[in-house]
Design a protein around this motif. Structure first.
Motif, short mmCIF file in Angstrom:
data_model
loop_
_atom_site.label_atom_id
_atom_site.label_comp_id
_atom_site.label_asym_id
_atom_site.label_seq_id
_atom_site.Cartn_x
_atom_site.Cartn_y
_atom_site.Cartn_z
N LEU A 185 33.12 53.79 40.07
CA LEU A 185 34.06 52.78 40.72
C LEU A 185 33.36 51.47 41.04
O LEU A 185 33.89 50.32 40.71
CB LEU A 185 34.34 53.39 42.31
CG LEU A 185 35.28 54.58 42.40
CD1 LEU A 185 35.44 54.99 43.64
CD2 LEU A 185 36.63 54.29 41.79
N HIS A 186 32.17 51.35 41.39
CA HIS A 186 31.36 50.08 41.40
C HIS A 186 31.21 49.65 39.90
O HIS A 186 31.54 48.26 39.83
CB HIS A 186 30.05 50.15 41.66
CG HIS A 186 29.11 49.03 41.60
ND1 HIS A 186 29.00 48.00 42.54
CD2 HIS A 186 28.13 48.68 40.49
CE1 HIS A 186 28.42 47.03 41.99
NE2 HIS A 186 27.60 47.64 40.96
N CYS A 187 30.97 50.34 38.80
CA CYS A 187 31.01 49.75 37.77
C CYS A 187 32.30 49.19 36.89
O CYS A 187 32.50 48.10 36.31
CB CYS A 187 30.68 50.78 36.48
SG CYS A 187 28.84 51.35 36.74
N LEU A 188 33.61 49.82 37.61
CA LEU A 188 34.76 49.34 37.15
C LEU A 188 35.19 48.06 37.91
O LEU A 188 35.87 47.17 37.35
CB LEU A 188 36.03 50.36 37.47
CG LEU A 188 36.23 51.64 36.64
CD1 LEU A 188 36.97 52.63 37.26
CD2 LEU A 188 37.07 50.97 35.42
N CYS B 70 36.05 44.36 36.05
CA CYS B 70 36.94 43.74 36.55
C CYS B 70 36.44 42.17 36.77
O CYS B 70 37.30 41.22 36.41
CB CYS B 70 37.97 44.15 37.64
SG CYS B 70 38.78 45.51 37.35
N PHE B 71 35.46 42.17 37.75
CA PHE B 71 35.05 40.84 38.00
C PHE B 71 34.52 40.07 36.73
O PHE B 71 34.70 38.75 36.69
CB PHE B 71 33.64 41.16 38.93
CG PHE B 71 33.12 39.81 39.73
CD1 PHE B 71 33.61 39.48 40.73
CD2 PHE B 71 32.44 39.21 39.00
CE1 PHE B 71 33.18 38.25 41.45
CE2 PHE B 71 31.81 37.88 39.38
CZ PHE B 71 32.05 37.33 40.58
N LYS C 153 41.33 40.30 42.67
CA LYS C 153 41.78 41.52 43.62
C LYS C 153 41.46 42.87 42.82
O LYS C 153 40.90 43.75 43.99
CB LYS C 153 43.10 41.23 43.95
CG LYS C 153 43.93 42.08 44.95
CD LYS C 153 45.40 42.03 45.10
CE LYS C 153 45.93 43.05 46.13
NZ LYS C 153 45.16 44.20 45.98
N GLU C 154 41.63 43.12 41.77
CA GLU C 154 41.31 44.12 41.07
C GLU C 154 39.93 44.73 41.36
O GLU C 154 39.53 45.81 41.66
CB GLU C 154 41.58 44.36 39.72
CG GLU C 154 43.20 44.24 39.29
CD GLU C 154 43.55 44.17 38.01
OE1 GLU C 154 44.72 44.98 37.49
OE2 GLU C 154 43.09 43.40 37.35
N TYR D 180 38.48 47.82 43.66
CA TYR D 180 37.22 48.75 43.21
C TYR D 180 36.01 49.27 43.94
O TYR D 180 35.42 50.03 44.28
CB TYR D 180 36.99 48.71 41.63
CG TYR D 180 38.05 49.36 40.97
CD1 TYR D 180 38.12 50.63 40.58
CD2 TYR D 180 38.64 48.54 39.88
CE1 TYR D 180 39.29 51.17 39.71
CE2 TYR D 180 39.45 49.06 39.00
CZ TYR D 180 39.63 50.19 38.95
OH TYR D 180 40.82 50.68 37.82
N PHE D 181 35.61 47.81 44.35
CA PHE D 181 34.40 47.91 45.28
C PHE D 181 34.52 48.50 46.56
O PHE D 181 33.73 49.00 47.11
CB PHE D 181 33.80 46.20 45.23
CG PHE D 181 33.33 45.69 44.12
CD1 PHE D 181 32.46 46.42 43.26
CD2 PHE D 181 33.53 44.21 43.61
CE1 PHE D 181 32.00 45.83 42.24
CE2 PHE D 181 33.30 43.65 42.55
CZ PHE D 181 32.25 44.30 41.75
#
Length: 298
Positions: A193-196, A200-201, A227-228, A232-233
């Motif tokens: 989830l962090h990687c996603l 996005c960032f 925002k996305e 995820y973060f």
């Protein structure tokens, strides 16, 4: 007449006796042949059973050995900072065909490249490509393993750092697809989830000239929003609170980009109070201090 008849009867009797003897002999031979065939069949069945047992024993021994390797590797990993020792231990395993060992080897090679001491630039590059190859092997062995997808996606991104911006952008959709597949297989993995969030960032924060390059490569380039990324973060934080100082840092940076300074300061302050276990934690703390000062100075 009687002599001739007697001769005929005698001749028939002899033939009958001969036929009976021949039939009896043939019967005996068939019996011996049948017994021989049965014996061969039984021997073959026994040999096959022994072969199967050997395969089962070998598979069981391999499974136990792989389990031991994984347990020892996880002990070294959880100790923290044992990058060279963990890499060397896993690299000693020959002809590895176990997905769980292969992705751990990919992770170990990557950790040594990025966090290890006394790693030259040449060795770092070699380790990054090794990590990519090991993760690909893991995926080839078991496509249903979430960690194999996760580390394949991560190492594709690492390799892109050596192959230029064009290659890195070209791999963007592939990276996202494997990360999304990893979350489908295991929705509770905070690292994925962090990687996603990082994906996005990166595309929300992409410079205009990279957007233009992406448009040339894809027509419709990869895109995302802050925002996305924040979503995820935050998902990662809910799944495993305080699991990673960099996740807290990225929440602070993302909320800064969204001009939500109150939330940004909240997460940056949490980075300052995060226990320092490695150089990543130290670097995250230094960056958080700088960002907090910039916010408080406004």
């Amino acid at each position: 007449m009687s002599t001739t008849l007697f001769g005929i009867i005698r001749s028939l009797a002899l033939r009958t006796t001969s036929l009976v003897a021949t039939w009896s002999l043939a019967k005996q031979k068939r019996g011996v042949g049948r017994k021989f065939a049965l014996a061969v069949s039984a021997a073959s069945a026994f040999a096959f059973t022994i072969h199967q047992k050997r395969i089962e024993i070998f598979a069981k021994e391999n499974k136990q050995k792989d389990k031991h390797v994984i347990e020892e590797a996880d002990k070294l990993y959880n100790m923290g900072g044992q990058y060279r020792e963990l890499y060397d231990y896993l690299k000693k395993q020959k002809n590895v065909k176990n997905c769980n060992i292969l992705w751990r080897l990919a992770r170990a090679a990557r950790d040594l490249a990025l966090k290890g001491e006394d790693v030259t630039e040449d060795e770092k590059k070699e380790l990054i490509y090794e990590a990519f190859n090991f993760s690909k092997e893991a995926l080839d062995v078991d496509e249903s393993d979430f960690a194999a997808h996760k580390w394949y996606a991560i190492t594709i991104g690492d390799v892109g750092d050596y192959e230029g911006t064009k290659v890195k952008i070209s791999n963007a959709f592939l990276i996202r697809d494997h990360l999304e597949r990893a979350t489908e297989l295991n929705p509770s993995d905070a690292t994925t989830l962090h990687c996603l969030g990082m994906w996005c960032f990166a595309f929300a924060d992409m410079p205009w000239w990279q957007h233009k390059m992406a448009a040339v490569i894809f027509g419709t380039p990869p895109s995302s929003t802050y925002k996305e990324a924040a979503d995820y973060f935050m998902q990662a934080e809910r799944v495993d609170p305080n699991f990673y100082s960099v996740n807290l840092l990225m929440l602070g940076k993302t909320y800064m980009k969204m001009n939500d300074h109150k939330r940004a300061m909240l997460f940056l302050d949490r980075v300052l109070h995060y226990p320092i276990l490695n150089t990543e934690d130290e670097e995250a703390k230094v960056e958080a201090e700088v960002l907090l000062k910039s916010l408080l100075g406004k």
